[in-house]
Design a protein around this motif. Structure first.
Motif, short mmCIF file in Angstrom:
data_model
loop_
_atom_site.label_atom_id
_atom_site.label_comp_id
_atom_site.label_asym_id
_atom_site.label_seq_id
_atom_site.Cartn_x
_atom_site.Cartn_y
_atom_site.Cartn_z
N ILE A 76 0.76 -1.27 0.15
CA ILE A 76 -0.03 0.12 -0.02
C ILE A 76 0.71 1.24 0.07
CG2 ILE A 76 -1.62 1.44 1.49
CD1 ILE A 76 -2.81 -1.21 2.29
N PHE A 77 2.09 1.30 0.72
CA PHE A 77 3.03 2.59 0.75
C PHE A 77 3.63 2.60 -0.58
CE2 PHE A 77 7.25 3.88 1.14
CZ PHE A 77 6.86 5.26 1.76
N ILE A 78 3.82 1.63 -1.40
CA ILE A 78 4.35 1.67 -2.84
C ILE A 78 3.43 2.16 -3.63
CG2 ILE A 78 5.09 0.15 -4.57
CD1 ILE A 78 6.75 -1.43 -2.82
N LYS A 79 2.14 1.80 -3.54
CA LYS A 79 1.06 1.98 -4.33
C LYS A 79 0.88 3.62 -4.29
CE LYS A 79 -3.39 3.26 -5.49
NZ LYS A 79 -3.62 3.50 -6.69
N LEU A 80 0.76 4.27 -2.93
CA LEU A 80 0.53 5.52 -2.46
C LEU A 80 1.92 6.40 -3.03
CD1 LEU A 80 -0.89 7.58 -1.01
CD2 LEU A 80 0.50 7.35 1.06
N VAL A 81 3.10 6.13 -2.98
CA VAL A 81 4.17 6.61 -3.61
C VAL A 81 4.26 6.69 -5.22
CG1 VAL A 81 6.71 6.58 -4.11
CG2 VAL A 81 5.78 6.33 -1.79
N LEU A 82 3.77 5.64 -5.79
CA LEU A 82 3.68 5.60 -7.34
C LEU A 82 2.50 6.43 -7.48
CD1 LEU A 82 4.51 1.72 -8.04
CD2 LEU A 82 5.95 3.64 -8.67
N SER A 83 1.50 6.35 -7.11
CA SER A 83 0.19 7.31 -7.16
C SER A 83 0.54 8.79 -7.23
CB SER A 83 -0.77 7.01 -6.27
OG SER A 83 -1.31 5.52 -6.48
N LEU A 84 1.50 9.19 -6.11
CA LEU A 84 2.05 10.57 -6.17
C LEU A 84 2.68 10.88 -7.53
CD1 LEU A 84 2.71 10.67 -2.32
CD2 LEU A 84 0.74 11.88 -3.57
N ILE A 85 3.51 10.07 -7.77
CA ILE A 85 4.46 10.38 -9.03
C ILE A 85 3.84 10.05 -10.24
CG2 ILE A 85 6.50 9.29 -10.31
CD1 ILE A 85 7.55 8.48 -7.52
N LEU A 86 2.88 8.84 -10.50
CA LEU A 86 2.42 8.75 -11.78
C LEU A 86 0.85 9.36 -12.11
CD1 LEU A 86 2.92 4.86 -11.78
CD2 LEU A 86 4.32 6.56 -13.12
N THR A 87 0.37 9.81 -11.18
CA THR A 87 -1.06 10.31 -11.56
C THR A 87 -0.90 11.66 -12.23
OG1 THR A 87 -2.06 9.15 -9.77
CG2 THR A 87 -3.16 10.89 -10.62
N PRO A 88 -0.05 12.43 -11.59
CA PRO A 88 0.26 13.98 -12.12
C PRO A 88 0.62 13.83 -13.63
CG PRO A 88 1.14 13.89 -10.11
CD PRO A 88 0.74 12.60 -10.32
N LEU A 89 1.45 12.85 -14.02
CA LEU A 89 1.99 12.66 -15.43
C LEU A 89 0.94 11.94 -16.46
CD1 LEU A 89 5.47 11.26 -14.54
CD2 LEU A 89 4.67 13.67 -15.25
N PHE A 90 0.19 11.05 -15.74
CA PHE A 90 -0.70 10.36 -16.60
C PHE A 90 -2.02 9.94 -16.38
CE2 PHE A 90 3.43 8.39 -16.70
CZ PHE A 90 3.86 8.67 -18.09
N GLY A 91 -2.46 10.85 -15.34
CA GLY A 91 -4.06 10.91 -14.82
C GLY A 91 -4.43 9.62 -14.26
N VAL A 92 -5.65 9.21 -14.53
CA VAL A 92 -6.18 7.92 -14.08
C VAL A 92 -5.52 6.70 -14.42
CG1 VAL A 92 -7.82 7.57 -15.97
CG2 VAL A 92 -8.39 6.80 -13.54
N TYR A 93 -4.71 6.66 -15.35
CA TYR A 93 -4.07 5.71 -16.01
C TYR A 93 -2.75 5.36 -15.15
CZ TYR A 93 -7.08 6.62 -19.92
OH TYR A 93 -8.25 7.16 -20.58
N GLY A 94 -2.04 6.44 -14.72
CA GLY A 94 -0.97 6.41 -13.85
C GLY A 94 -1.61 5.86 -12.45
N LEU A 95 -2.69 5.96 -12.02
CA LEU A 95 -3.20 5.50 -10.78
C LEU A 95 -3.62 4.27 -10.63
CD1 LEU A 95 -4.11 7.21 -8.24
CD2 LEU A 95 -6.69 7.26 -9.10
N VAL A 96 -4.20 3.86 -12.10
CA VAL A 96 -4.46 2.28 -12.08
C VAL A 96 -3.39 1.41 -12.20
CG1 VAL A 96 -5.72 0.71 -13.52
CG2 VAL A 96 -6.83 2.81 -13.18
N THR A 97 -2.28 1.91 -12.88
CA THR A 97 -1.03 1.32 -12.89
C THR A 97 -0.44 1.01 -11.63
OG1 THR A 97 -0.62 1.98 -15.26
CG2 THR A 97 1.29 1.32 -13.93
#
Length: 555
Positions: free
Chosen positions: A412-433
């Motif tokens: 879950i911690f990895i999910k949170l960190v990756l969401s903070l990095i990928l979502t601003p770049l790719f939107g919902v697709y970064g969040l789902v990844t």
């Protein structure tokens, strides 16, 4: 004598019950939506959310702990201790039910005031009496699972849902006919959960009486106490008092509850972060559309494939706990391997249907197929969600609840960190990844721990054949969906989507077992682990595969 359910039979029972309950629950909302306005529907929805959240808490942790404790002690011949655990659990369930009911009645206005939804107070209070029985029902389900009797829990779940839905619809329509307002109609609908709890409790009492008579007739627990089982010199500590029992229950149940809440926690992270992290780049309108697609379309569809994993997790725990407590390493390895293969082999067809056929499935269920890419990405990651949930239960059976919880929290911690990095770049697709990578990490760390402690490999040398099966079906299925959608386009309405979904489903059902056997993923020696009916279905495929290989060898 009450016959115990095998791992596969227990899994099938719980899967069928969960699917029936899910379908009934979905159809409940349709008539209610037509009778009540936004106030009534939102009040009922809020009370239903509270009900489902409390249901998850009641059915995820403590029942699994009781299941594990009972199965270990039955295996080790500690029958009197099994009885003490059951009596203590029932006493705890009754006290917890009383406390929860009073607490919800008192705190409902506070909760709705904080949430700004005061119109839901009456509906939330209406579900409070159901909490008198739910903790007791949860204790009984855990005990029956520990005795490897899954039918009781499965039947009670279906009866509970039918009684809840029928009563909710009946009360709402009756109150509407008598001229009551939407808040009271919502409360009437919420009362369905009370009737559902009574129905489920009646089923559990019936099976409880049946099991007690069987024990008295066969003397199973008394016989086990006189003749201790394998490994009785070791195993879990003897629990001599209620205090010891409660301490053991909470020590086991809290890590299980934390891991069981993983998906809900991840979905909450997604719903909370998506707009805030992507709005600055993609605009408010776009991000709100993504949020609607994610919560309404993608998360609803992605919740279907893991149903089997939930059932498998419940059925494998008592079986594996008993084998591990007895010191039978061979049985531990066999049952753990079987569980992982059931999860992977049975889960992948649904994952393929929801992923390859995302456009068709999404178009069939919802007003627009525009969210298909989000649906396909989130559904594709559920294969790792399935293996994560199954491997979590295997670790529980090996007495490694805290290790499973550690892997989950790190994921879950990895999910949170990756969401903070990928979502601003790719939107919902970064969040789902990020969500898929979280499930993947938890699965990999769980599998390494299971291999280290029990020597279990999910597929071993079968990975290449399984990967080939998935790739071939993905390519063929994608081409089939594309062709059907275009050929059936003149029919209009939802017919192209429905026909494409049906065609893909038939292709997967027909070709998937053939490819598994042809590539040597499913083998003849696996059949001994399956029930007779499943063996009869699979045996022709194995004969076909053997004949094909023999012909190839003589050519």
């Amino acid at each position: 004598m009450v016959k115990k359910d095998s791992l596969i039979k227990g899994t099938l029972i719980l899967t069928a019950a969960a699917l029936i309950a899910r379908v009934i629950g979905i159809f409940q909302r349709v008539p209610l939506e037509h009778v009540m306005d936004e106030v009534g529907n939102s009040a009922f929805g809020i009370s239903n959310t509270v009900y489902l959240l409390l249901l998850v808490v009641a059915t995820a942790g403590i029942p699994s702990a009781i299941s594990k404790m009972v199965s270990e002690r039955v295996e080790l011949g500690r029958g009197n201790e099994v009885k003490r655990i059951y009596r203590a659990a029932m006493k705890f369930g009754m006290i917890a039910g009383l406390v929860l009911t009073i607490g919800l009645l008192l705190l409902a206005p506070v909760y709705t005031w904080l949430a700004g939804t005061q119109h839901a107070t009456l509906a939330i209070r209406a579900i409070a009496p159901s909490l008198l029985l739910f903790p007791v029902i949860a204790m009984m389900r855990g005990y029956f699972q520990g005795r490897q009797l899954m039918m009781a829990g499965g039947v009670s779940q279906v009866v509970e849902q039918i009684a809840r839905v029928v009563t909710a619809i009946g009360f709402v329509f009756a109150l509407h006919g008598w001229g009551y307002g939407n808040e009271k109609m919502a409360a009437g609908g919420a009362l369905g959960s009370v009737v559902g709890s009574v129905g489920a409790f009646a089923v559990m009492v019936y099976y409880g009486v049946k099991l007690r008579k069987s024990d008295e007739r066969t003397g199973e627990l008394e016989r086990a106490e006189r003749s201790p089982g394998r490994g009785a010199a070791g195993g879990p500590p003897v629990l001599r008092s209620n205090r010891d029992i409660y301490r053991a229950i909470f020590r086991i149940s809290i890590p299980i509850l934390v891991t069981a809440m993983t998906v809900q926690a991840i979905y909450m992270i997604d719903q909370t972060l998506l707009t805030r992290l992507s709005e600055w780049r993609f605009g408010e309108e776009k991000t709100l559309t993504w949020l609607a697609y994610l919560t309404t379309n993608a998360q609803s569809i992605a919740g279907i494939p893991p149903v089997l994993a939930i059932a498998l997790s419940q059925s494998i725990l008592p079986v594996l706990s008993a084998a591990y407590a007895s010191g039978d390493r061979s049985r531990v390895e066999k049952q753990a391997t079987l569980a992982l293969r059931i999860g992977i082999f049975s889960g992948m067809p649904l994952v393929l249907l929801m992923t390859v056929g995302a456009h068709a499935v999404n178009g069939s269920l919802f007003s627009t197929p525009d969210a298909s890419l989000i649906v396909g990405m989130l559904a594709g990651g559920t294969i790792f969600q399935i293996t994560m949930m199954t491997s979590n239960s295997i670790l529980y059976g090996l007495g490694q609840q805290r290790l499973a919880m550690k892997h989950t929290l790190v994921g879950i911690f990895i999910k949170l960190v990756l969401s903070l990095i990928l979502t601003p770049l790719f939107g919902v697709y970064g969040l789902v990844t990020a969500t898929a990578l979280c499930f993947m990490f938890s699965t990999m760390t769980n599998m390494m721990s299971i291999r280290k402690r029990a020597g279990v490999r999910a597929l071993g040398d079968r990975w290449t054949g399984f990967a080939a099966t998935v790739l071939i079906l993905s390519a063929a299925g994608g081409a089939l969906v594309y062709a059907v959608l275009h050929l059936a386009a003149p029919l209009g309405w939802k017919w192209p989507y429905l026909l494409a979904t049906g065609a893909l489903g038939l292709l997967i059902c027909a070709v998937y077992p053939v490819l598994l056997t042809a590539f040597g993923v499913l083998r003849a020696d696996d059949l001994d682990s399956y029930p007779a009916r499943i063996r009869r279905v699979l045996r022709p495929f194995l004969r076909f595969a053997r004949g094909g290989r023999a012909t190839k060898g003589t050519a």
